[in-house]
Design a protein around this motif. Structure first.
Motif, mmCIF file in Angstrom:
data_model
loop_
_atom_site.group_PDB
_atom_site.id
_atom_site.type_symbol
_atom_site.label_atom_id
_atom_site.label_comp_id
_atom_site.label_asym_id
_atom_site.label_seq_id
_atom_site.Cartn_x
_atom_site.Cartn_y
_atom_site.Cartn_z
ATOM 1 N N VAL A 154 0.862 -1.190 0.000
ATOM 2 C CA VAL A 154 0.000 0.000 0.000
ATOM 3 C C VAL A 154 0.896 1.237 0.000
ATOM 4 O O VAL A 154 1.897 1.293 0.729
ATOM 5 C CB VAL A 154 -0.929 0.010 1.233
ATOM 6 N N CYS A 215 -7.576 -5.231 1.823
ATOM 7 C CA CYS A 215 -6.397 -6.013 2.253
ATOM 8 C C CYS A 215 -6.823 -6.951 3.386
ATOM 9 O O CYS A 215 -6.379 -6.781 4.537
ATOM 10 C CB CYS A 215 -5.271 -5.083 2.723
ATOM 11 N N ILE A 219 -1.783 -5.702 5.487
ATOM 12 C CA ILE A 219 -0.822 -5.029 4.594
ATOM 13 C C ILE A 219 0.574 -5.548 4.943
ATOM 14 O O ILE A 219 1.004 -5.469 6.088
ATOM 15 C CB ILE A 219 -0.865 -3.502 4.833
ATOM 16 N N TYR A 222 3.648 -1.013 3.928
ATOM 17 C CA TYR A 222 3.023 0.300 3.746
ATOM 18 C C TYR A 222 4.138 1.314 3.475
ATOM 19 O O TYR A 222 5.029 1.501 4.309
ATOM 20 C CB TYR A 222 2.220 0.710 4.978
#
Ligand SMILES: NC(=O)c1ccc[n+]([C@@H]2O[C@H](COP(=O)([O-])OP(=O)(O)OC[C@H]3O[C@@H](n4cnc5c(N)ncnc54)[C@H](OP(=O)(O)O)[C@@H]3O)[C@@H](O)[C@H]2O)c1
Length: 341
Positions: A154, A215, A219, A222
């Motif tokens: 992400v 998600c 995740i 990030y």
């Protein structure tokens, strides 16, 4: 050579994005060079979010504050018009730390300055894919956050230059990529044009809820360009042993005091997360190597970039404010003249 050198000078510390209240365009003469200096005629100014931090009086930032009364410093692309440095000659194309002005005085032995080839198909890419933003994205994804194929990745500020490149690099590396950005049109751009798997409009959606939906396994990586609430939303949705790369914290830059947080700090323990910060001047020397690795992706059309180009030095402040008020897509540049070999 024009004998007037206009320069944006930091007259007062800005509040928020009131750059017109803080910076003044002053007329000066083209400077005489001291030994070791190079005079560059600026063709493009790179508008970088980090420059805003140097306008603040903070002493604990990664660079000292710009003193009041001095020129705003930034990355420029231009041609050498005079040199008192043995490695730089008139006509050389250079990328360097210069000034927001018609001409930059560069000091290659003191601050970054590099001679470039004229052969790149689009010379603007020296300030995007094949420049500090591209290197930050590449090394941030592949080294600092140890991103692996199959990871759920992400990235915030995903329609800006660093975020758009980080997402595309993660995609080339075999990740599932979700971008966070500030409008439906920008979401459509990163999915339809850049090939992201999904996008979240942080202005109209609950980011934490959207991350949980998109998600479901958490995740893995990030890549943060923003900080603040969006960082907290990501922290709340990390997978076990996830990695958080702190590339930038733009929500802080135009505040008089840094905003507190992250409030989800305890997730570092609960999820056994790794947080890592990185700063591009630490790896400028690796730029040519990173460029070689990204070139095949670029030539295959896998690293795309839009440019938000503003004509004229006098329009720099309006162009710069667009980085902070969601008013542009891709890499922001100010063009002073056409580049010609
Ligand atoms: N560590 C390093 O060495 C390094 C190097 C380069 C850049 N960076 C960092 O990368 C980040 C992006 O910088 P950049 O120069 O590449 O500029 P950029 O991403 O091209 O432009 C800034 C973007 O930030 C987003 N933004 C602005 N205010 C926001 C807010 N309050 N909340 C959420 N998003 C916001 C805007 O996107 P939306 O339209 O989506 O709102 C805007 O497009 C910055 O944090 C910068 O410090 C770090």
């Amino acid at each position: 050579m024009a004998d007037v050198n206009r320069t944006w000078v930091l007259a007062r510390r800005p509040h928020g994005t009131d750059f017109t209240g803080a910076l003044e365009l002053s007329d000066g003469v083209v400077p005489e060079l001291a030994e070791g200096e190079v005079l560059v005629r600026n063709a493009l100014l790179s508008l970088d979010a980090g420059t805003r931090m140097w306008m603040n009086p903070r002493e604990d930032s990664y660079s000292p504050p710009t003193p009041l009364g001095s020129p705003v410093i930034g990355m420029v692309l231009g041609t050498v018009v005079a040199s008192r440095h043995p490695d730089f000659r008139q006509g050389d194309l250079v990328r360097a730390y210069g000034q927001w002005s018609d001409y930059s005085v560069c000091q290659p032995d003191v601050a970054y300055a590099e001679r470039l080839s004229w052969r790149l198909d689009d010379l603007r890419q020296y300030l995007a894919v094949f420049g500090p933003n591209g290197w930050t994205a590449y090394l941030g994804v592949l080294e600092y956050t140890q991103t692996k194929p199959g990871d759920t990745f992400v990235v915030s500020a995903a329609s800006g230059v660093t975020g758009a490149l980080a997402g595309q690099i993660a995609k080339q590396h075999g990740c599932r990529v979700v971008g966070i950005t500030g409008s439906a049109a920008k979401c459509a751009w990163i999915v339809d044009e850049l090939g992201f798997d999904a996008a979240i409009d942080y202005r109209s959606e609950d980011v934490s809820e959207a991350l949980a939906r998109l998600c479901p396994e958490g995740i893995d990586v990030y890549f943060d360009n923003v900080g603040g609430d969006i960082l907290d939303a990501a922290m709340a949705n990390m997978a076990l042993f996830g990695r958080v790369g702190i590339c930038g914290l733009i929500v802080n830059y135009d505040k008089d005091e840094p905003i507190p947080g992250p409030y989800k700090f305890d997730q570092i323990l609960m999820k056994r997360l790794t947080l890592v910060g990185f700063f591009s001047p630490d790896f400028y020397h690796r730029g040519p190597d990173v460029d070689r690795k990204m070139r095949p992706w670029y030539e295959a059309g896998k690293l795309k970039m839009e440019f938000d180009v503003t004509e004229g030095l006098e329009n720099t402040l309006d162009a710069y404010a667009k980085l902070f008020n969601s008013a542009k897509v891709g890499k922001s540049l100010v063009q002073l003249e056409e580049l010609r070999p």
